[in-house]
Enzyme design. Sequence first.
Site, short mmCIF file in Angstrom:
data_model
loop_
_atom_site.label_atom_id
_atom_site.label_comp_id
_atom_site.label_asym_id
_atom_site.label_seq_id
_atom_site.Cartn_x
_atom_site.Cartn_y
_atom_site.Cartn_z
N ARG A 1 -1.21 -5.86 -6.00
CA ARG A 1 -0.97 -4.77 -6.95
C ARG A 1 -0.53 -5.37 -8.28
O ARG A 1 -0.97 -4.96 -9.35
CB ARG A 1 0.12 -3.83 -6.42
CG ARG A 1 -0.26 -3.03 -5.19
CD ARG A 1 -1.34 -2.01 -5.48
NE ARG A 1 -0.94 -1.09 -6.52
CZ ARG A 1 -0.19 0.00 -6.35
NH1 ARG A 1 0.21 0.32 -5.15
NH2 ARG A 1 0.12 0.77 -7.37
N GLN B 1 -4.47 0.99 -6.56
CA GLN B 1 -4.42 0.45 -5.20
C GLN B 1 -5.74 -0.19 -4.82
O GLN B 1 -5.79 -1.28 -4.24
CB GLN B 1 -4.08 1.59 -4.22
CG GLN B 1 -4.01 1.13 -2.78
CD GLN B 1 -2.85 0.19 -2.56
OE1 GLN B 1 -1.72 0.50 -2.92
NE2 GLN B 1 -3.10 -0.96 -1.96
N ASP C 1 -4.29 4.81 6.25
CA ASP C 1 -3.16 5.18 5.40
C ASP C 1 -2.32 6.19 6.18
O ASP C 1 -2.74 6.68 7.25
CB ASP C 1 -3.68 5.78 4.07
CG ASP C 1 -2.59 6.09 3.06
OD1 ASP C 1 -1.45 5.59 3.22
OD2 ASP C 1 -2.86 6.83 2.09
N CYS D 1 -2.36 0.55 2.41
CA CYS D 1 -1.74 0.45 1.08
C CYS D 1 -0.22 0.37 1.15
O CYS D 1 0.41 -0.05 0.19
CB CYS D 1 -2.16 1.63 0.21
SG CYS D 1 -1.61 3.23 0.83
N HIS E 1 -6.00 7.14 -6.24
CA HIS E 1 -5.05 6.02 -6.41
C HIS E 1 -5.84 4.76 -6.81
O HIS E 1 -5.94 3.81 -6.04
CB HIS E 1 -4.30 5.80 -5.09
CG HIS E 1 -3.05 4.97 -5.22
ND1 HIS E 1 -2.58 4.48 -6.42
CD2 HIS E 1 -2.17 4.53 -4.27
CE1 HIS E 1 -1.47 3.79 -6.20
NE2 HIS E 1 -1.21 3.80 -4.92
N ARG F 1 2.75 8.38 -12.33
CA ARG F 1 2.50 8.81 -10.94
C ARG F 1 2.91 10.28 -10.87
O ARG F 1 4.06 10.61 -11.15
CB ARG F 1 3.31 7.98 -9.95
CG ARG F 1 3.40 8.64 -8.58
CD ARG F 1 3.95 7.73 -7.51
NE ARG F 1 2.99 6.69 -7.18
CZ ARG F 1 3.08 5.90 -6.11
NH1 ARG F 1 4.10 6.02 -5.28
NH2 ARG F 1 2.17 4.99 -5.87
N1 CP Z 1 0.93 1.67 -2.17
C1 CP Z 1 1.77 2.26 -3.05
O1 CP Z 1 1.35 2.84 -4.06
O2 CP Z 1 3.08 2.12 -2.75
P1 CP Z 1 4.32 2.83 -3.46
O3 CP Z 1 4.26 4.30 -3.09
O4 CP Z 1 5.53 2.15 -2.88
O5 CP Z 1 4.21 2.65 -4.94
N1 NVA Z 2 -1.63 8.69 0.57
C1 NVA Z 2 -0.29 8.25 0.25
C2 NVA Z 2 -0.34 6.97 -0.52
C3 NVA Z 2 1.01 6.40 -0.88
C4 NVA Z 2 0.93 5.14 -1.68
C5 NVA Z 2 0.43 9.33 -0.51
O1 NVA Z 2 -0.14 9.91 -1.44
O2 NVA Z 2 1.59 9.62 -0.17
#
Ligand code: CP
Ligand code: NVA
Length: 308
Positions: free
Chosen positions: A294, A137, A225, A266, A134, A107
């Site tokens: 997930r 997700q 989101d 998400c 992502h 990530r």
């Molecule tokens: N939805 C998601 O990716 O959550 P986290 O940021 O908690 O991993």
């Molecule tokens: N759009 C959000 C998703 C988190 C899972 C971010 O990137 O912070």
Amino acid sequence: MNHFLDIHTTAPSDLRAMIDKAAEMKAARDGLPKGTPDAEQPLANHMVALIFEKPSTRTRVSFDVGVRQMGGQTMVLSGADMQLGHGETIADTARVLSRYVDMIMIRTFEEQTLMEMAEYASVPVINGLTDRTHPCQIMADILTFEEHRGPIKGKKVVWSGDGNNVFASFAHAAGQFGFNLTFTGPPTLDPSARVLDEARAVGAEITIERDPFKAVEGADLVVTDTWVSMHDPQSARERRHNQLRPYQVNENLMAMARPDALFMHCLPAHRDDEATSAVMDGPHSVVFDEAENRLHAQKAVMRWCLGV
Ligand code: CP
Ligand code: NVA
């Protein structure tokens, strides 16, 4: 060996097979305590590195639990604690990690970091979120929709809010899984032209409708989101809130969708900003099924990456 980098760059038949495998694996361990090993142990003797340059609850825990259920071992690494955060190149990091582990999930911020990791690693690399996409997700979201409502092909999905990284992977999926996608949000927060081009290149039909109430008419699925993502500057917070408030998913908006419409987010959610608690906890919401899925979806992704 396969990298799982994005939905639009993964073959539709492979995506389909992963969703079906995820559903099968989920059903096979129905009701078992979470620590029970799967009957099959395809990741036995495998070591998986989980690298986080941003916070995470779901991605971190679901990947860790998923690897363990399949018989593998994990190490969770914080980017800031690695030499990666202190000037070592991504290419060298990828080559070194490939000598220790059998798969890497990362990530990160810049998409370029993920792409370089994949280019120089000799083991599969999985995108656990970048500023741009992502994909894990959305694999969980497709699994969730289909277990509640059957095939997503031909359905109407409406995204209300920021045209962000999670939207981008939905757009890619619209082409690969054959659903219709409507974006509703302010023009300043439209998805990038690049994302729309990539999605349309794999056959996505994407409509942009500024009026959220019109957009949601006849929707089978409404998604939103956070209004401020992890990569967005905090200084943009107030402006984004003002621009996005008309796109809040509340009971009035959900009332315009089909009576059996699902609601997804998400998570993490900012309750009563992008979605009200009445919707988050209401009859349309499947947000905690998404979170659970997930785990199941990513287990199928990891098997596909390793060919096991
Ligand atoms: N939805 C998601 O990716 O959550 P986290 O940021 O908690 O991993
Ligand atoms: N759009 C959000 C998703 C988190 C899972 C971010 O990137 O912070």
